[in-house]
Motif scaffolding. Structure first.
Motif, mmCIF file in Angstrom:
data_model
loop_
_atom_site.group_PDB
_atom_site.id
_atom_site.type_symbol
_atom_site.label_atom_id
_atom_site.label_comp_id
_atom_site.label_asym_id
_atom_site.label_seq_id
_atom_site.Cartn_x
_atom_site.Cartn_y
_atom_site.Cartn_z
ATOM 1 N N TYR A 142 -4.694 -25.427 -7.856
ATOM 2 C CA TYR A 142 -4.635 -23.967 -8.009
ATOM 3 C C TYR A 142 -3.346 -23.571 -8.707
ATOM 4 N N THR A 199 -3.535 -24.386 -12.520
ATOM 5 C CA THR A 199 -4.443 -23.613 -13.367
ATOM 6 C C THR A 199 -4.165 -22.120 -13.311
ATOM 7 N N GLN A 200 -3.651 -21.608 -12.192
ATOM 8 C CA GLN A 200 -3.597 -20.156 -12.020
ATOM 9 C C GLN A 200 -2.199 -19.558 -12.132
ATOM 10 N N THR A 201 -1.143 -20.373 -12.196
ATOM 11 C CA THR A 201 0.200 -19.798 -12.177
ATOM 12 C C THR A 201 0.423 -18.844 -13.339
ATOM 13 N N ASN A 209 -1.739 -17.141 -15.051
ATOM 14 C CA ASN A 209 -2.509 -15.911 -14.883
ATOM 15 C C ASN A 209 -1.885 -15.013 -13.836
ATOM 16 N N ASP A 210 -1.324 -15.609 -12.790
ATOM 17 C CA ASP A 210 -0.794 -14.809 -11.692
ATOM 18 C C ASP A 210 0.539 -14.178 -12.032
ATOM 19 N N LYS A 212 -7.717 -11.813 -16.826
ATOM 20 C CA LYS A 212 -7.551 -13.109 -16.174
ATOM 21 C C LYS A 212 -8.318 -14.193 -16.902
ATOM 22 N N LYS A 248 -8.622 -22.725 -20.176
ATOM 23 C CA LYS A 248 -8.593 -23.414 -18.882
ATOM 24 C C LYS A 248 -7.743 -24.678 -19.024
#
Lengths: 81, 264, 175
Positions: free
Chosen positions: B49, B52-54, B56-57, C111, C116
């Motif tokens: 997580y 992949t998401q840092t 975006n966050d 988002k 990816k």
């Protein structure tokens, strides 16, 4: 991650650790412990942990060796074993 | 002698058990091992997580800094408090040592023969030139910790090391003139307060402690992601204050037995 | 020989060395007589544990955990026109202005605006974070230990464990 570097640095680390613990002069032991810190910093960089390598270069190799030397300066330089 | 035999036996037994356990480990560099990819059939690993998401966050490319200052903010805050507490503990121990009548004080007089020695001219001049470069690099490391390796801990240690270098090259007094004892303990406390302050402000705005996204109206950013990014920078500055002050205070106290006179 | 390295040595060599360093450190903490030597052993023990953690997070052929993903709409266009990564970087620099326009459009759209990332190609950042703080806290606690060592030296005039124990036991017999 390159296994040849990994292998060489790890062998050097074990050697440095053993020498640091077997030297009778505590000032030399502190300096060899600083060398051990630099070797392990190289190992972190080689394994892709750049932030850890940076911290280890500043802390493990620099400051902690200086702290050991400061204590040896204020106490006894000779060690019995 | 007997204790060494027992120590060897204990160490060999412990090491043998650990070496036996090593054969059940995932092989080195395996991307599908449990710590990297999560347990088979279970949830994904939390590190996936983060990877992949840092961005975006929080719009921070350096994942380590983002996890350090944001996702694991509590952990880092109390690590900073531990560093602060260690500095206070060393101060208390060494100060009780230094104030007593110490026969070994005379030894220091012998050691201080280098004061005013001409051999120090080369070292002193070189270090005087190097120290500002180290400090500017340390500030760069703190400010650029989101985009490259670095952050509050590394920059703080570098800043502390620059003062230690000054003390080593000329005299402890030269460093204490620039960063006195009163000031470095104040800086250490201010650093922890900056960190906790970010958490408290977030709490007053109705979010959880250290939930930076809600600070958006105060920091004048567009979107909660940039608010998190900027709050991380603020928090890292707090960490850097504390670490710098405590590193220098540890050196100053250890090298002078707490008297802050006649340093190494 | 090559087979031996690949099948036996390479998968577990880091873990062997972590056990060996840990044994060296533990032996020094128990058996060495000098307190400074004990502290050096303790530090070696600490780095052995850090080596264990960081070794678990290594992935083969992986990058360091710093990654700025390219926005999808630009990167697709770049690949269509056979442009190299340079144009993708140029596109990535345009994103802040683009986000300003996007931020009113809603979060869900924004988002999905990035490519990816394949987690197998980035080293595991979690052990790095845990160990980074552990190193800094380690040097602070090492400072406390060294301060206590100086206190012991002032009290007993020596850093050797057996001499300190002799003084302590002798004092008890006098009472």
């Amino acid at each position: 991650m390159i296994f040849t570097f990994d292998f060489i640095i790890l062998i050097f680390m074990v050697v440095a650790a053993i020498i640091a613990l077997n030297v009778k002069d505590l000032l030399s032991a502190s300096m060899i412990f600083g060398i051990y810190g630099f070797l392990i910093c190289l190992l972190w960089a080689e394994m892709g942990a750049v932030d850890v390598a940076f911290t280890e270069a500043a802390v493990g190799a620099g400051v902690s060796a200086v702290l050991f030397i400061a204590t040896v300066f204020n106490t006894n330089r000779k060690s019995s074993d | 002698m007997l204790s060494k035999v027992f120590a060897t036996i204990a160490v060999v037994i412990t090491g043998g058990l650990l070496l036996y356990g090593v054969y059940d480990f995932p092989s080195f560099g395996d991307p599908n091992s449990p710590p990297n990819a999560g347990v088979e059939g279970g949830a994904d690993s939390v590190s996936q997580y983060f990877i992949t998401q840092t961005y975006n966050d929080s719009k921070v490319p350096n994942i380590v800094t983002a996890v350090l200052a944001d996702y694991r903010g509590y952990d880092t805050m109390f690590e900073t408090v531990v560093v602060f507490a260690a500095g206070i503990a060393i101060f208390c121990i060494m100060r009780s040592l230094g104030n007593a009548n110490d026969p070994a004080r005379e030894k220091d007089e012998i050691h201080s023969f280098t004061h005013g020695d001409h051999n120090r001219i080369i070292i002193g001049t070189t270090c005087r030139i190097v120290v500002p470069i180290v400090q500017i690099f340390a500030l760069y490391v703190i400010a650029h910790g989101h985009y490259s390796p670095g952050g509050g801990f590394q920059g703080g240690v570098l800043l502390g090391a620059s003062f230690i270098l000054l003390a080593l090259s000329s005299d402890l007094n030269a460093a204490l003139k620039r960063l006195s004892e009163k000031n470095y303990f104040a800086l250490a406390a201010i650093g922890v307060l900056i960190y906790a302050g970010f958490g408290l402000v977030a709490q007053f705005l109705g979010a959880n402690f250290l939930e930076y996204g809600v600070l958006q109206p105060i920091l004048f950013t567009d979107g909660p992601e940039m608010a998190r990014s900027h709050s991380m920078l603020g928090v890292e500055i707090g960490v850097a204050f504390t670490v710098m002050a405590i590193m220098f205070s540890i050196y100053a106290n250890l090298s002078t037995r707490g008297t802050l006179k006649n340093g190494l | 020989m090559e087979q031996l390295v690949e099948q036996i040595l390479e998968p577990h060599f880091n873990f062997w060395i972590y056990v060996i360093l840990m044994m060296i450190g533990l032996w020094a903490v128990i058996a060495k007589n000098n307190l400074i030597k004990k502290l050096i052993g303790l530090s070696i023990f600490q780095t052995a544990i850090i080596l264990f953690y960081v070794s678990l997070g290594v992935k083969e052929d992986a990058n360091i955990p710093i990654k700025k993903p390219t926005p999808i709409e630009y990167s697709e266009r770049a690949y269509d026109s056979e442009a190299d990564t340079r144009s993708a970087y140029a596109a990535a620099e345009k994103t802040p202005a683009d986000e300003n326009a996007d931020s009113k459009a809603g979060d869900s759209q924004k988002k999905k605006a990035y490519e990816k990332i394949n987690p197998d190609k980035i080293a595991n950042p979690l052990p790095h974070v845990l160990m980074l703080t552990a190193i800094v806290v380690g040097v602070a606690t090492l400072g406390v230990a060294l301060a206590i060592a100086q206190m012991i030296f002032k009290e007993f005039g020596t850093l050797e464990e057996d001499e300190v124990l002799k003084v302590i036991k002798g004092g008890e017999q006098d009472d």
